[in-house]
Scaffold this motif. Structure first.
Motif, short mmCIF file in Angstrom:
data_model
loop_
_atom_site.label_atom_id
_atom_site.label_comp_id
_atom_site.label_asym_id
_atom_site.label_seq_id
_atom_site.Cartn_x
_atom_site.Cartn_y
_atom_site.Cartn_z
N UNK A 127 10.08 33.88 -41.87
CA UNK A 127 9.04 34.87 -42.12
C UNK A 127 7.84 34.66 -41.20
N UNK A 128 7.54 33.41 -40.86
CA UNK A 128 6.48 33.15 -39.88
C UNK A 128 6.82 33.82 -38.55
N UNK A 129 8.09 33.74 -38.17
CA UNK A 129 8.53 34.36 -36.91
C UNK A 129 8.38 35.88 -36.98
N UNK A 130 8.69 36.48 -38.15
CA UNK A 130 8.53 37.94 -38.29
C UNK A 130 7.06 38.34 -38.16
N UNK A 131 6.18 37.58 -38.76
CA UNK A 131 4.74 37.87 -38.65
C UNK A 131 4.28 37.73 -37.21
N UNK A 132 4.81 36.71 -36.53
CA UNK A 132 4.42 36.46 -35.15
C UNK A 132 4.90 37.59 -34.23
N UNK A 133 5.98 38.26 -34.62
CA UNK A 133 6.56 39.31 -33.78
C UNK A 133 5.91 40.67 -33.99
N UNK A 134 5.04 40.79 -34.99
CA UNK A 134 4.42 42.09 -35.28
C UNK A 134 2.97 42.13 -34.80
N UNK A 135 2.60 43.27 -34.21
CA UNK A 135 1.23 43.48 -33.75
C UNK A 135 0.48 44.45 -34.67
N UNK A 136 1.11 44.87 -35.76
CA UNK A 136 0.48 45.85 -36.66
C UNK A 136 -0.77 45.26 -37.30
N UNK A 137 -1.78 46.07 -37.57
CA UNK A 137 -3.01 45.57 -38.19
C UNK A 137 -2.74 45.00 -39.58
N UNK A 138 -3.47 43.96 -39.92
CA UNK A 138 -3.34 43.31 -41.24
C UNK A 138 -4.70 43.36 -41.93
N UNK A 139 -4.73 43.88 -43.14
CA UNK A 139 -5.99 44.04 -43.88
C UNK A 139 -6.12 42.99 -44.97
N UNK A 140 -7.35 42.54 -45.23
CA UNK A 140 -7.61 41.64 -46.35
C UNK A 140 -7.30 42.36 -47.66
N UNK A 141 -6.59 41.69 -48.55
CA UNK A 141 -6.25 42.26 -49.85
C UNK A 141 -6.96 41.54 -51.00
N UNK A 142 -7.16 40.22 -50.87
CA UNK A 142 -7.82 39.44 -51.91
C UNK A 142 -9.20 39.02 -51.43
N UNK A 143 -10.21 39.25 -52.27
CA UNK A 143 -11.59 38.98 -51.89
C UNK A 143 -12.30 38.22 -52.99
N UNK A 144 -12.75 37.02 -52.70
CA UNK A 144 -13.37 36.16 -53.70
C UNK A 144 -14.66 36.77 -54.24
N UNK A 145 -15.47 37.38 -53.36
CA UNK A 145 -16.73 37.98 -53.81
C UNK A 145 -16.48 39.11 -54.80
N UNK A 146 -15.49 39.94 -54.52
CA UNK A 146 -15.16 41.03 -55.44
C UNK A 146 -14.66 40.48 -56.77
N UNK A 147 -13.87 39.40 -56.72
CA UNK A 147 -13.33 38.80 -57.94
C UNK A 147 -14.44 38.27 -58.84
N UNK A 148 -15.50 37.74 -58.23
CA UNK A 148 -16.60 37.16 -59.02
C UNK A 148 -17.33 38.21 -59.85
N UNK A 149 -17.17 39.46 -59.51
CA UNK A 149 -17.83 40.54 -60.24
C UNK A 149 -16.93 41.19 -61.30
N UNK A 150 -15.72 40.70 -61.42
CA UNK A 150 -14.77 41.30 -62.36
C UNK A 150 -15.03 40.86 -63.79
N UNK A 151 -14.66 41.72 -64.71
CA UNK A 151 -14.81 41.42 -66.15
C UNK A 151 -13.52 40.75 -66.63
N UNK A 152 -13.48 39.43 -66.52
CA UNK A 152 -12.30 38.66 -66.90
C UNK A 152 -12.74 37.55 -67.86
#
Length: 315
Positions: free
Chosen positions: A245-270
């Motif tokens: 899977x590392x090789x597959x990631x290395x072979x792709x040039x497609x944009x990758x977006x952040x999905x998990x954000x610690x700052x956003x999590x700190x504001x959640x009602x959990x």
């Protein structure tokens, strides 16, 4: 910039392999191993001489001691390639024995230290049973850092956080496997992909809870079946990924977006939760997937540990 490089800007990338000859091309920070990966590696002609040499040097020692020397030898070779930490696993057959797990962990760390490796570069992998988590609690107090593995449920994660565990490895792919098998012909691959993947959802919930409540335990997604699962967890503390899977990631040039954000999590009602031993065991029992996959994972690792024992005894 390829996707592996983009991912490294968001997440610490860890190689999930015992094949240290493959590591350099992916430049991961850390590496993880387990009995199955070590068994696979020692069956390769590339590693047979290393195994034989290590076993012969320990001739006459108890089998468990020889096995630990083999595991540490692989760890030492990995640490020549990665700048960070290596995870080395305690025998899965000790998963329900707190004292034996602690003793085995201490011996592994002592072997690393005797070879000149400080304990800050070693994570001891332990199955996330109640006994394993309590063993990790004791080890962490002594500065021996742990990676709790075979983690499938929220209660396992919370108990690890409460125990002060350094790192947890929630298993994405095996959760996905269970739900896909359970759904049978009703499974809709497209509808359950990416952020809707049940394994991805499990890790996301754990990550959000830890960040919301300031739990220092590192979250490392593990056991991936496809790069879509990895992409959906970009931003997680760490992700441990197989060479394929590392090789597959290395072979792709497609944009990758952040999905998990610690700052956003700190504001959640959990709301905070806690688990006594009884509450932990009941919560785990109520989660059929986690109960089955934890038991299965321990069995599979135990089988491969037995095969490694037999291979060593035959030399």
């Amino acid at each position: 910039m390829n996707q592996l490089e983009q991912l490294k800007a968001l997440t610490t990338v860890v190689a999930d392999t015992g094949n240290f000859l493959q590591l350099a091309q992916f430049t991961p920070r850390d590496a993880t191993t387990n009995p199955s990966l070590i068994l696979k590696a020692v069956q390769s002609p590339d590693y047979a001489p290393l195994l034989k040499e290590t076993v012969q040097a320990q001739r006459g020692q108890p089998l468990a001691d020889i096995v630990d020397h083999v595991l540490v030898r692989f760890g030492l070779e990995i640490l020549k390639v990665v700048p960070g930490r290596v995870s080395t696993e305690v025998d899965a057959r000790l998963s329900f024995d707190r004292q034996a797990t602690v003793a085995r962990a201490r011996r592994l760390v002592a072997l690393y230290e005797a070879a000149g490796i400080g304990r800050e570069r070693v994570l001891i992998k332990i199955a996330a049973t109640w006994e394993g988590i309590q063993a990790a609690r004791e080890l962490e107090r002594d500065g021996i850092h742990c990676n709790l593995t075979l983690l499938f449920s929220f209660c396992q994660a919370v108990a690890c956080g409460e125990a002060g565990v350094q790192l947890i490895s929630p298993f994405v792919g095996r959760i996905y496997d269970w739900y896909k098998k359970s759904a049978g012909s009703a499974w809709d691959e497209a509808a359950r992909a990416g952020v809707n993947d049940p394994g991805v959802q499990s890790v996301t919930a754990i990550y959000h809870y830890f960040k919301r409540h300031g739990i220092a335990t590192e979250v490392m997604g593990a056991s991936f079946r496809n790069i879509g699962q990895i992409q959906a967890l970009a931003g997680c503390d760490l992700l441990t990924i197989s060479p394929d899977l590392l090789a597959q990631l290395q072979a792709s040039e497609a944009p990758l977006q952040r999905q998990l954000d610690a700052d956003a999590a700190r504001r959640m009602d959990l709301p905070p939760v806690t688990f006594t031993e009884a509450a932990f065991r009941f919560a785990l029992n109520q989660d059929a997937m986690a109960t089955e996959k934890l038991a299965e994972g321990i069995r599979l690792f135990a089988v491969d540990s037995g095969k490694l024992d037999q291979m060593i005894e035959s030399l």
